[in-house]
Scaffold this active site. Structure first.
Site, PDB file in Angstrom:
ATOM      1  N   GLU A 101      53.966 -27.294 -92.900  1.00 58.09           N
ATOM      2  CA  GLU A 101      53.965 -27.404 -91.434  1.00 58.09           C
ATOM      3  C   GLU A 101      55.389 -27.666 -90.939  1.00 58.09           C
ATOM      4  O   GLU A 101      56.222 -28.220 -91.669  1.00 58.09           O
ATOM      5  CB  GLU A 101      53.004 -28.546 -91.049  1.00 58.09           C
ATOM      6  CG  GLU A 101      52.857 -28.858 -89.589  1.00 58.09           C
ATOM      7  CD  GLU A 101      52.289 -27.737 -88.724  1.00 58.09           C
ATOM      8  OE1 GLU A 101      52.889 -26.645 -88.736  1.00 58.09           O
ATOM      9  OE2 GLU A 101      51.301 -27.969 -88.006  1.00 58.09           O
ATOM     10  N   ASP A 102      55.661 -27.247 -89.711  1.00 63.06           N
ATOM     11  CA  ASP A 102      56.998 -27.471 -89.146  1.00 63.06           C
ATOM     12  C   ASP A 102      57.196 -28.911 -88.685  1.00 63.06           C
ATOM     13  O   ASP A 102      58.224 -29.519 -88.934  1.00 63.06           O
ATOM     14  CB  ASP A 102      57.278 -26.472 -88.002  1.00 63.06           C
ATOM     15  CG  ASP A 102      56.155 -26.415 -86.957  1.00 63.06           C
ATOM     16  OD1 ASP A 102      55.138 -27.121 -87.109  1.00 63.06           O
ATOM     17  OD2 ASP A 102      56.300 -25.646 -85.985  1.00 63.06           O
ATOM     18  N   ASP A 105      53.089 -34.147 -84.836  1.00 64.98           N
ATOM     19  CA  ASP A 105      53.230 -34.809 -83.546  1.00 64.98           C
ATOM     20  C   ASP A 105      52.034 -35.756 -83.385  1.00 64.98           C
ATOM     21  O   ASP A 105      52.042 -36.866 -83.912  1.00 64.98           O
ATOM     22  CB  ASP A 105      53.302 -33.680 -82.499  1.00 64.98           C
ATOM     23  CG  ASP A 105      53.583 -34.148 -81.100  1.00 64.98           C
ATOM     24  OD1 ASP A 105      54.697 -34.631 -80.851  1.00 64.98           O
ATOM     25  OD2 ASP A 105      52.696 -34.027 -80.241  1.00 64.98           O
ATOM     26  N   PHE A 154      61.560 -33.390 -77.628  1.00 64.84           N
ATOM     27  CA  PHE A 154      61.051 -32.040 -77.887  1.00 64.84           C
ATOM     28  C   PHE A 154      62.150 -31.205 -78.525  1.00 64.84           C
ATOM     29  O   PHE A 154      63.239 -31.060 -77.974  1.00 64.84           O
ATOM     30  CB  PHE A 154      60.544 -31.378 -76.609  1.00 64.84           C
ATOM     31  CG  PHE A 154      59.690 -30.192 -76.909  1.00 64.84           C
ATOM     32  CD1 PHE A 154      58.363 -30.340 -77.274  1.00 64.84           C
ATOM     33  CD2 PHE A 154      60.230 -28.919 -76.873  1.00 64.84           C
ATOM     34  CE1 PHE A 154      57.577 -29.238 -77.598  1.00 64.84           C
ATOM     35  CE2 PHE A 154      59.454 -27.803 -77.192  1.00 64.84           C
ATOM     36  CZ  PHE A 154      58.127 -27.973 -77.555  1.00 64.84           C
ATOM     37  N   ARG A 167      62.932 -19.750 -81.676  1.00 64.72           N
ATOM     38  CA  ARG A 167      62.491 -19.891 -83.069  1.00 64.72           C
ATOM     39  C   ARG A 167      63.565 -19.482 -84.077  1.00 64.72           C
ATOM     40  O   ARG A 167      63.582 -19.964 -85.201  1.00 64.72           O
ATOM     41  CB  ARG A 167      61.250 -19.009 -83.328  1.00 64.72           C
ATOM     42  CG  ARG A 167      59.988 -19.471 -82.622  1.00 64.72           C
ATOM     43  CD  ARG A 167      58.798 -18.701 -83.201  1.00 64.72           C
ATOM     44  NE  ARG A 167      57.603 -18.781 -82.384  1.00 64.72           N
ATOM     45  CZ  ARG A 167      56.718 -19.778 -82.414  1.00 64.72           C
ATOM     46  NH1 ARG A 167      56.913 -20.799 -83.233  1.00 64.72           N
ATOM     47  NH2 ARG A 167      55.656 -19.771 -81.647  1.00 64.72           N
TER      48      ARG A 167
HETATM   49  P1  IMP Z   1      49.974 -32.024 -83.640  1.00 65.82           P
HETATM   50  O1  IMP Z   1      48.622 -31.451 -83.873  1.00 65.82           O
HETATM   51  O2  IMP Z   1      50.036 -32.751 -82.307  1.00 65.82           O
HETATM   52  O3  IMP Z   1      50.506 -32.846 -84.765  1.00 65.82           O
HETATM   53  O4  IMP Z   1      50.904 -30.791 -83.344  1.00 65.82           O
HETATM   54  C1  IMP Z   1      51.656 -30.151 -84.258  1.00 65.82           C
HETATM   55  C2  IMP Z   1      52.137 -28.861 -83.638  1.00 65.82           C
HETATM   56  O5  IMP Z   1      52.660 -29.065 -82.317  1.00 65.82           O
HETATM   57  C3  IMP Z   1      53.292 -28.296 -84.429  1.00 65.82           C
HETATM   58  O6  IMP Z   1      52.844 -27.412 -85.413  1.00 65.82           O
HETATM   59  C4  IMP Z   1      54.105 -27.594 -83.366  1.00 65.82           C
HETATM   60  O7  IMP Z   1      53.661 -26.267 -83.219  1.00 65.82           O
HETATM   61  C5  IMP Z   1      53.841 -28.328 -82.099  1.00 65.82           C
HETATM   62  N1  IMP Z   1      54.946 -29.261 -81.743  1.00 65.82           N
HETATM   63  C6  IMP Z   1      54.897 -30.613 -81.766  1.00 65.82           C
HETATM   64  N2  IMP Z   1      56.080 -31.151 -81.400  1.00 65.82           N
HETATM   65  C7  IMP Z   1      56.909 -30.108 -81.164  1.00 65.82           C
HETATM   66  C8  IMP Z   1      58.298 -30.024 -80.764  1.00 65.82           C
HETATM   67  O8  IMP Z   1      59.029 -31.008 -80.558  1.00 65.82           O
HETATM   68  N3  IMP Z   1      58.785 -28.753 -80.637  1.00 65.82           N
HETATM   69  C9  IMP Z   1      58.032 -27.634 -80.839  1.00 65.82           C
HETATM   70  N4  IMP Z   1      56.750 -27.672 -81.224  1.00 65.82           N
HETATM   71  C10 IMP Z   1      56.178 -28.905 -81.377  1.00 65.82           C
HETATM   72 MG    MG Z   2      53.153 -25.312 -85.349  1.00 65.13          MG
END
Ligand code: IMP
Ligand code: MG
Length: 182
Positions: A101-102, A105, A154, A167
């Protein structure tokens, strides 16, 4: 530097060091007999990290892809996970899945995916993330491999987008707030 980026948070050099360190940890943990390591790239944000990581891992790997959505077009999660592309393989019960995963959050995407893949019968499921924002968690979740913890800002680049842009930047940068506030 891109004009919409306020500052570089993780440089190309630092990312390279992170990728090599995590690849070495994966080599150490997945070198045992009878392992079938499948790196599972979560599209689209993880595509750059996945490509670099798979080159540095020396144990045999297979790759696969899933696409999920939780974000709308803005900077806040909707919290609802939709599977847009599922993992399509009949041998999951023999696969040691490592989700790539990138960024984490709220934690909802990865906690959902781990449960989903276990329910589908994967032999083992672990998680790896380039970036982690622990201060944003809404569900209790910790990845097995973490590149770097970052503050609640962000970020874009190295696969991560805002509204599908940025990207292809080779670094991770903090987006200027005026880009998403107007
Ligand atoms: P989570 O389910 O809230 O943990 O979300 C994870 C996903 O939210 C990641 O795979 C990203 O696609 C997106 N995301 C969360 N924070 C950022 C950020 O700072 N920049 C870009 N995408 C983000
Ligand atoms: Mg993502």
């Amino acid at each position: 530097m891109n004009k919409d980026v306020e500052r570089i948070l993780v440089s190309e050099e630092e990312i390279d060091g992170i990728v090599r360190r995590i690849a070495a940890e994966i080599d150490r943990d997945y070198s045992g007999e009878g392992k079938k390591l499948v790196l599972l790239c979560i599209l689209k944000g993880s595509v750059v990290f996945m490509g670099e990581l798979m080159k540095r891992v020396t144990v045999p790997v297979e790759i696969d892809f899933m696409k999920v959505s939780s974000y709308g077009s803005g900077t806040n999660t909707t919290g609802r996970i939709n599977i847009i592309l599922d993992i399509l393989r009949g041998d999951l019960s023999t696969c040691d899945i490592l989700i790539v995963e990138d960024i984490i959050d709220s934690g909802k995407t990865l906690s959902y995916l781990v449960d989903y893949l276990k329910l589908k019968g994967a032999k083992s499921v672990k998680t790896c993330t380039l970036l982690d924002k622990p201060s944003r968690r809404q569900v209790d979740f910790e990845a097995d491999y973490v590149g770097r913890v970052i503050p609640d800002e962000f970020v874009v680049g190295y696969g991560l987008d805002y509204d599908e842009k940025y990207r292809a930047l080779p670094y991770v940068g903090v987006l200027k707030p005026e880009v998403y506030s107007n």
